[in-house]
Design a protein around this motif. Structure first.
Motif, PDB file in Angstrom:
ATOM      1  N   GLU A 102       0.864  -1.183  -0.044  1.00 46.53           N
ATOM      2  CA  GLU A 102       0.124   0.052  -0.133  1.00 46.53           C
ATOM      3  C   GLU A 102       0.812   1.330   0.019  1.00 46.53           C
ATOM      4  O   GLU A 102       2.295   1.222   0.063  1.00 46.53           O
ATOM      5  CB  GLU A 102      -0.834  -0.075   1.181  1.00 46.53           C
ATOM      6  N   GLU A 103       0.205   2.486  -0.167  1.00 48.37           N
ATOM      7  CA  GLU A 103       1.088   3.792  -0.064  1.00 48.37           C
ATOM      8  C   GLU A 103       2.022   3.663   1.223  1.00 48.37           C
ATOM      9  O   GLU A 103       1.566   3.479   2.333  1.00 48.37           O
ATOM     10  CB  GLU A 103       0.120   4.790   0.277  1.00 48.37           C
ATOM     11  N   PRO A 104       3.364   3.880   0.930  1.00 48.48           N
ATOM     12  CA  PRO A 104       4.311   3.750   2.037  1.00 48.48           C
ATOM     13  C   PRO A 104       4.539   5.108   2.658  1.00 48.48           C
ATOM     14  O   PRO A 104       5.144   4.845   3.906  1.00 48.48           O
ATOM     15  CB  PRO A 104       5.615   3.280   1.415  1.00 48.48           C
ATOM     16  N   ALA A 171       0.182   6.416   5.974  1.00 46.16           N
ATOM     17  CA  ALA A 171      -1.065   6.636   5.063  1.00 46.16           C
ATOM     18  C   ALA A 171      -1.629   5.079   4.878  1.00 46.16           C
ATOM     19  O   ALA A 171      -3.083   5.303   4.558  1.00 46.16           O
ATOM     20  CB  ALA A 171      -0.388   7.003   3.753  1.00 46.16           C
ATOM     21  N   ALA A 172      -0.942   4.147   5.030  1.00 45.53           N
ATOM     22  CA  ALA A 172      -1.423   2.843   4.487  1.00 45.53           C
ATOM     23  C   ALA A 172      -2.600   2.325   5.553  1.00 45.53           C
ATOM     24  O   ALA A 172      -3.655   2.109   5.286  1.00 45.53           O
ATOM     25  CB  ALA A 172      -0.565   1.603   4.788  1.00 45.53           C
ATOM     26  N   GLY A 173      -2.324   2.650   6.672  1.00 48.61           N
ATOM     27  CA  GLY A 173      -3.727   2.362   7.838  1.00 48.61           C
ATOM     28  C   GLY A 173      -4.619   3.309   7.783  1.00 48.61           C
ATOM     29  O   GLY A 173      -5.754   2.830   7.656  1.00 48.61           O
ATOM     30  N   ILE A 174      -4.506   4.391   7.585  1.00 53.68           N
ATOM     31  CA  ILE A 174      -5.625   5.267   7.157  1.00 53.68           C
ATOM     32  C   ILE A 174      -6.374   5.046   5.983  1.00 53.68           C
ATOM     33  O   ILE A 174      -7.545   4.987   5.972  1.00 53.68           O
ATOM     34  CB  ILE A 174      -4.953   6.988   7.012  1.00 53.68           C
ATOM     35  N   ARG A 175      -5.691   4.394   4.821  1.00 52.93           N
ATOM     36  CA  ARG A 175      -6.401   4.233   3.566  1.00 52.93           C
ATOM     37  C   ARG A 175      -7.202   2.809   3.915  1.00 52.93           C
ATOM     38  O   ARG A 175      -8.351   2.885   3.362  1.00 52.93           O
ATOM     39  CB  ARG A 175      -5.322   4.195   2.344  1.00 52.93           C
ATOM     40  N   ARG A 176      -6.525   2.013   4.595  1.00 56.98           N
ATOM     41  CA  ARG A 176      -7.038   0.734   4.734  1.00 56.98           C
ATOM     42  C   ARG A 176      -8.350   0.712   5.300  1.00 56.98           C
ATOM     43  O   ARG A 176      -9.355   0.123   5.182  1.00 56.98           O
ATOM     44  CB  ARG A 176      -5.970  -0.375   5.362  1.00 56.98           C
TER      45      ARG A 176
END
Length: 312
Positions: A102-104, A171-176
């Motif tokens: 995901e976005e890193p 960012a990954a956690g927010i997007r997931r």
């Protein structure tokens, strides 16, 4: 493949469960004959929420109990955030698969809606990551860093409840979790180099378990594996943990594999940062060579000093 049950070990946070369920659904998609179950395991890192990670043992806090369950056969595989994985993996375990990343990058979430360069002098920014705080202070030494622990939902709530002006999250956690609308600014790597492995999942398995190896094989994304293993080789050579601000992020393009690495003083005053490019298939060699280059530039002295301070 014959049916049967596969048990996934995971932490119990909302994000950890999202990640474990993603792996569960991916396995079911490739192997509908298999029953996949989740086993929630509480780690020491989940229990200690009032102390910065660097003070209580670093990254292994979020994986040790899960790895113990994997070693003794209570679970068949474990799902972790790759950035939580220590450089050393216990004997008998291995990284069985690394799905597409995901976005890193990191993101800034502010109450005012202002980006980093427009925050007022003295603004209170919440993070318990030494990597994030050091880079924030390098860019904006006038900011006030406030320790911030807890799962993602807790940290978002503390933005208001603890009178913070901003927080920094992956960012990954927010997007997931479908919260991308909360993002004020995605921080460019020139300002905030990501943590090693950030945005990637780690599916950890036993080394000598051919059944599970075949179950997770289809989830492995080779480009992501090469990128992340190069980053981890860099981290491993520097023997880095949560006690020291180390960052590393690689990518693959037509030139090959490029890895950017950073070691920084806690207060952001001294930052050593370099990039190195090499063959895509030789990403781990690039990681080792980049670590040596940073050590030659003085990163070793920073690391020795910070590790000595952490032991006091």
């Amino acid at each position: 493949m014959a049916g049967g049950t596969v048990t996934i070990g995971t932490r119990g946070s909302q994000l950890a469960l999202w990640q474990a369920n993603w792996v569960k659904n991916a396995i079911s998609g490739h192997h509908p004959e298999i029953t996949v179950e989740l086993a929630i395991i509480k780690t020491r890192g989940d229990k200690i929420l009032d102390v910065p990670l660097a003070k209580v043992g670093g990254k292994g806090l979020f994986v040790k109990e899960i790895e113990e369950a994997l070693l003794d056969g209570r679970i068949d595989l474990a799902v972790h955030s790759m950035k939580d994985m220590p450089a050393d993996i216990p004997h008998g375990l291995c990284i069985g698969a690394i799905p597409e990343r995901e976005e890193p990058r990191d993101v800034l979430i502010t109450r005012s809606g202002r980006p980093l360069d427009q925050l007022k002098k003295g603004s209170r920014v919440g993070t318990s990551s030494l990597r994030r705080s050091a880079q924030l202070l390098h860019a904006r030494p006038d900011l006030t860093i406030v320790p911030l622990r807890g799962n993602l939902d807790t940290r978002l709530k503390k933005l208001a409840s603890e009178s913070l002006d901003a927080i920094v999250l992956a960012a990954a956690g927010i997007r997931r979790l479908g919260l991308a609308d909360r993002i004020t600014q995605t921080l460019d790597e020139s300002i905030m180099l990501p943590a090693v492995g950030q945005g990637a999942l780690c599916i950890e398995t036993r080394e000598k378990d051919p059944r599970i190896a075949s179950v997770v094989a289809a989830l492995d994304d080779l480009p992501t594996r090469r990128v992340v293993m190069g980053e981890r080789a860099f981290l491993n050579r520097l023997e880095g943990g949560c006690q020291v601000p180390i960052a590393g992020h690689g990518h693959i393009d037509e030139k090959g594999y490029t890895l950017t690495g950073l070691v920084c003083d806690v207060d952001g005053s001294h930052q050593i940062k370099q990039a190195l490019t090499g063959p895509e298939a030789g990403s781990e060699k690039v990681g080792l060579e980049l670590a040596e280059a940073l050590l030659a530039e003085g990163a070793g002295e920073i690391l020795e000093r910070l590790n000595a301070d952490a032991k006091q």
